[in-house]
Design an enzyme around this catalytic site. Structure first.
Site, PDB file in Angstrom:
ATOM      1  N   ASP A  28      -8.523 -10.126   6.283  1.00  0.00           N
ATOM      2  CA  ASP A  28      -8.820  -9.494   4.710  1.00  0.00           C
ATOM      3  C   ASP A  28      -7.635 -10.061   3.783  1.00  0.00           C
ATOM      4  OD1 ASP A  28      -8.733  -8.409   2.308  1.00  0.00           O
ATOM      5  OD2 ASP A  28      -8.478  -5.865   3.198  1.00  0.00           O
ATOM      6  N   ASN A  85       0.522   0.046   4.513  1.00  0.00           N
ATOM      7  CA  ASN A  85      -0.244   1.065   5.041  1.00  0.00           C
ATOM      8  C   ASN A  85      -0.858   0.859   6.620  1.00  0.00           C
ATOM      9  OD1 ASN A  85      -2.164   3.597   4.414  1.00  0.00           O
ATOM     10  ND2 ASN A  85      -3.779   2.125   4.595  1.00  0.00           N
ATOM     11  N   GLN A 133      -8.683  -2.458  10.326  1.00  0.00           N
ATOM     12  CA  GLN A 133      -6.963  -2.128   9.901  1.00  0.00           C
ATOM     13  C   GLN A 133      -6.638  -0.584   9.704  1.00  0.00           C
ATOM     14  OE1 GLN A 133      -8.516  -3.409   6.028  1.00  0.00           O
ATOM     15  NE2 GLN A 133      -7.246  -5.280   5.565  1.00  0.00           N
ATOM     16  N   ASP A 192      -4.744   2.324  10.024  1.00  0.00           N
ATOM     17  CA  ASP A 192      -4.108   3.055   8.915  1.00  0.00           C
ATOM     18  C   ASP A 192      -2.579   3.399  10.392  1.00  0.00           C
ATOM     19  OD1 ASP A 192      -5.587   3.075   7.090  1.00  0.00           O
ATOM     20  OD2 ASP A 192      -3.878   5.344   6.094  1.00  0.00           O
ATOM     21  N   ARG A 212       5.532  -5.891  -3.795  1.00  0.00           N
ATOM     22  CA  ARG A 212       4.910  -5.349  -4.385  1.00  0.00           C
ATOM     23  C   ARG A 212       4.110  -4.580  -3.662  1.00  0.00           C
ATOM     24  NH1 ARG A 212      -0.312  -5.513  -3.020  1.00  0.00           N
ATOM     25  NH2 ARG A 212      -2.780  -5.348  -4.539  1.00  0.00           N
ATOM     26  N   ASP A 256       1.671  -2.837  -1.603  1.00  0.00           N
ATOM     27  CA  ASP A 256       0.073  -2.506  -1.150  1.00  0.00           C
ATOM     28  C   ASP A 256      -0.380  -1.314  -0.801  1.00  0.00           C
ATOM     29  OD1 ASP A 256      -2.389  -4.127  -0.592  1.00  0.00           O
ATOM     30  OD2 ASP A 256      -2.351  -2.658   0.970  1.00  0.00           O
ATOM     31  N   GLU A 302       1.261  -0.872  -6.048  1.00  0.00           N
ATOM     32  CA  GLU A 302       0.193  -1.152  -6.385  1.00  0.00           C
ATOM     33  C   GLU A 302      -0.294   0.467  -5.647  1.00  0.00           C
ATOM     34  OE1 GLU A 302      -4.088  -2.511  -4.630  1.00  0.00           O
ATOM     35  OE2 GLU A 302      -2.740  -1.863  -3.246  1.00  0.00           O
ATOM     36  N   HIS A 318      -6.672 -10.466  -7.471  1.00  0.00           N
ATOM     37  CA  HIS A 318      -7.450 -11.084  -6.542  1.00  0.00           C
ATOM     38  C   HIS A 318      -8.182 -10.154  -6.346  1.00  0.00           C
ATOM     39  CE1 HIS A 318      -3.800  -8.720  -5.433  1.00  0.00           C
ATOM     40  NE2 HIS A 318      -5.059  -8.954  -3.863  1.00  0.00           N
ATOM     41  N   ASP A 319      -8.252  -8.846  -7.166  1.00  0.00           N
ATOM     42  CA  ASP A 319      -9.338  -7.900  -6.694  1.00  0.00           C
ATOM     43  C   ASP A 319      -9.974  -8.338  -7.624  1.00  0.00           C
ATOM     44  OD1 ASP A 319      -8.079  -7.871  -3.883  1.00  0.00           O
ATOM     45  OD2 ASP A 319      -7.132  -6.023  -5.246  1.00  0.00           O
TER      46      ASP A 319
HETATM   47  C1  NOJ Z   1      -5.397  -3.888  -1.474  1.00  0.00           C
HETATM   48  C2  NOJ Z   1      -5.650  -5.554  -2.113  1.00  0.00           C
HETATM   49  O1  NOJ Z   1      -4.781  -5.361  -3.793  1.00  0.00           O
HETATM   50  C3  NOJ Z   1      -6.365  -5.618  -1.624  1.00  0.00           C
HETATM   51  O2  NOJ Z   1      -6.496  -7.320  -1.147  1.00  0.00           O
HETATM   52  C4  NOJ Z   1      -6.514  -5.109  -0.369  1.00  0.00           C
HETATM   53  O3  NOJ Z   1      -8.030  -5.566   0.870  1.00  0.00           O
HETATM   54  C5  NOJ Z   1      -6.075  -3.877   0.080  1.00  0.00           C
HETATM   55  N1  NOJ Z   1      -4.827  -3.419  -0.517  1.00  0.00           N
HETATM   56  C6  NOJ Z   1      -5.761  -3.730   1.870  1.00  0.00           C
HETATM   57  O4  NOJ Z   1      -4.705  -4.362   2.323  1.00  0.00           O
END
Ligand code: NOJ
Length: 553
Positions: A61, A103, A169, A171, A199, A201, A243, A309-310
């Protein structure tokens, strides 16, 4: 004080080391490459860089699956290269923020490997397990359509484990005191290596109560205070930028009523309203969103952005509003993602219309908060929709018209550089735009300068000023007797607007701080202004003597 709270008037530039600049010619961007581009970033005028994850990772990811928090992924260099980079940034007055992804870990992380192998492992309770598949296992997926569940059976552990994101991933059980202590240790480590903050996440998920028995989770807000406290003891001026895509009424819980939690949060609420405003030429919902997110403690600050980036998440708009944004900016199914957003870059979304690009950036820079620029947007980079999911907007930086846009000497760049068509590196690149006086790059540099000269935006009180047209947004900022007024015409046609600055006589004279003429109010204190289609104006209210009146402390 104003300069102490550096993040309130920072200009943040976010980039991924992987796709920025490759120095060793292996096709993957690296810290040495980024280091060589520091002068470019200093020249552009940015004051902080936010790096996407660069720690050791299987890269399933894009690095948001960390398998060693205390090292640089060897593809990007070494810890030595990292420190050279933070030092180089510091020498140029640029601060560095890095992603803190706690996370979850990668399923390849030794903690998870140990935890799943042995039920008595010290690390077993670092993750979230269940003997049975919980009834709500197929709910709450973050990537609908791609992610099937939030609980996956692990053959080795003989239990299900919880993963809010992809199944690779798992938790972390963030309620476990050992996990919390480790998070602090990770922060302390990178602070020592020269960063100014993080930043963070997926913050709402970090603080969520986790477990098979949890049906309605209670956020553990106090955790945020622990993070903040630790960080400020270690380094007083470091910050966390959260975020957290949450509804306005929850935001104060993240900032903390007394300003004792997160210093910064991304303003997703305003971001979505802004795209609706741009799509529908309707300023009202944006003014409403600004008002709804007005409350924050004195040290709290919003992070503002256009694209990141998302995907552009539109999940909080009404169905009608969302459809309007889709129709204008991402009409094809292929441009949309996860049933809620658009995966394109900004320039193609705005049909590469220079007027609209300037409007969007000028608007974002003039909203209450700190602007965050996405690498490549300063030259109007495009996307590659043939790449899967969010990768389409993560292609390498286009530096020149050399092969692969000057990003790498390798013939196998980590992601293909956009080539051909209006967004191809052959003519859309930094080298080209540096030479053109009126390029988007040079315009962005001027915008950054203008934003720095109007610190009221970062620290002042924002008041939407009523105008005669609903497609025009006028915002006034007041701070210690100084005011600026910023006006944006969202309409595709020129508009004559009238408005009252609302500051009595002081508001009668508006000094243009960009490249237009000044304006004076009529005898009734009303200003009349002709705005171009998608036009915008930045004014200082009352006169240019603000430098004399401003007090620094
Ligand atoms: C938020 C990130 O901006 C995103 O790119 C990521 O896939 C998820 N969190 C999981 O970490």
């Amino acid at each position: 004080m104003i300069n102490d709270l550096w993040y309130k008037n920072a200009v943040i530039y976010c980039l991924s080391v992987e796709t920025f600049m490759d120095a060793n010619g292996d096709g993957v961007g690296d810290f040495q490459g980024l280091q060589r581009r520091l002068d470019y970033l200093a020249g552009l005028g940015v004051t902080a860089i936010w790096l996407m994850p660069f720690q050791v990772s299987p890269q399933k990811d894009d690095g948001y699956d960390v398998s060693d928090y205390y090292n640089v992924d060897p593809r990007y260099g070494t810890l030595g290269d990292f420190v050279e980079f933070t030092h180089g940034a510091k020498q140029r007055g640029i601060r560095v923020l890095i992603d803190l992804v706690v996370n979850h870990t990668s399923d390849q992380h030794p903690w998870f490997q140990d935890a799943r192998t042995d039920p008595n492992s010290f690390y077993r309770d670092w993750y979230v397990w269940s003997d049975k598949k919980p009834a709500n296992a197929d709910e709450g997926m973050v990537f609908p359509g791609v992610q099937k569940t939030t609980w996956t059976y692990d053959e080795k552990a003989k239990q299900y484990y919880f993963h809010r994101f992809f199944k690779f991933q798992p938790d972390l059980n963030t309620a476990n005191p050992h996990v919390q202590a480790e998070i602090l240790k990770i922060m302390g480590f990178w602070i020592q290596l020269g960063v100014s903050g993080f930043r963070m996440d997926a913050v709402p998920f970090v603080i969520d109560e986790k477990g098979a028995e949890v049906t309605k989770s209670k956020p553990q807000y106090d955790m945020l205070r622990t993070f903040r406290e630790f960080l400020q003891w270690r380094q007083g001026d470091s910050v966390i930028l959260a975020e957290a895509n949450v509804v306005p009424k929850e935001t104060l819980k993240y900032f903390g009523d007394d300003g004792d939690r997160m210093q910064m949060m991304f303003n997703f609420h305003v971001n979505q309203a802004m795209f609706y405003a741009l799509a529908a030429a309707d300023a009202e919902p944006l003014a409403k969103a600004i008002n709804e997110t007005r409350d924050r403690p004195a040290t709290g600050q919003w992070g503002l952005f256009l694209r990141n980036h998302d995907e552009l998440d539109l999940g909080r708009l009404t169905e009608k509003q969302r459809q309007k944004v889709f129709q204008e900016f991402g009409p094809d199914k292929d441009m949309q993602l996860y049933d809620r957003g658009i995966r394109r870059r900004l320039a193609p979304m705005l049909q590469n219309d220079r007027r609209r690009l300037e409007l969007a950036y000028s608007l974002m820079f003039s909203l209450p908060g700190t602007p965050v620029i996405r690498y490549g947007d300063e030259i109007g980079m495009g996307d590659d929709l043939s790449l899967p999911e969010r990768n389409c907007a993560r292609t390498p930086m286009q530096w020149s018209d050399e092969p692969h846009g000057g990003f790498t000497k390798s013939n196998k760049p980590v992601l293909p550089v956009i080539s051909g068509g209006p967004f191809g590196f052959e003519h859309l690149n930094v080298a080209h735009q540096r030479r053109e006086t009126n390029s988007l790059l040079n315009w962005t540099e001027r915008l950054i300068r203008m934003r720095k000269e109007a610190p009221e935006i970062g620290v002042g009180v924002c008041t939407p000023v009523e105008t005669s047209d609903k497609g025009v947004l006028a915002l006034r900022y007041d701070w210690r007797g100084n005011s600026v007024l910023l006006i944006h015409n969202l309409n595709s046609v020129p508009i004559e607007v009238t408005f009252d600055v609302g500051l009595e006589e002081h508001g009668n004279k508006l000094i243009d701080i960009a490249d237009h003429a000044n304006t004076e109010a009529d005898e009734n204190g009303k200003h009349k202004l002709l705005l171009d289609a998608y036009g915008y104006r930045w004014f200082r209210v009352g006169g240019l003597d603000y430098l004399l009146r401003r007090t620094e402390v």
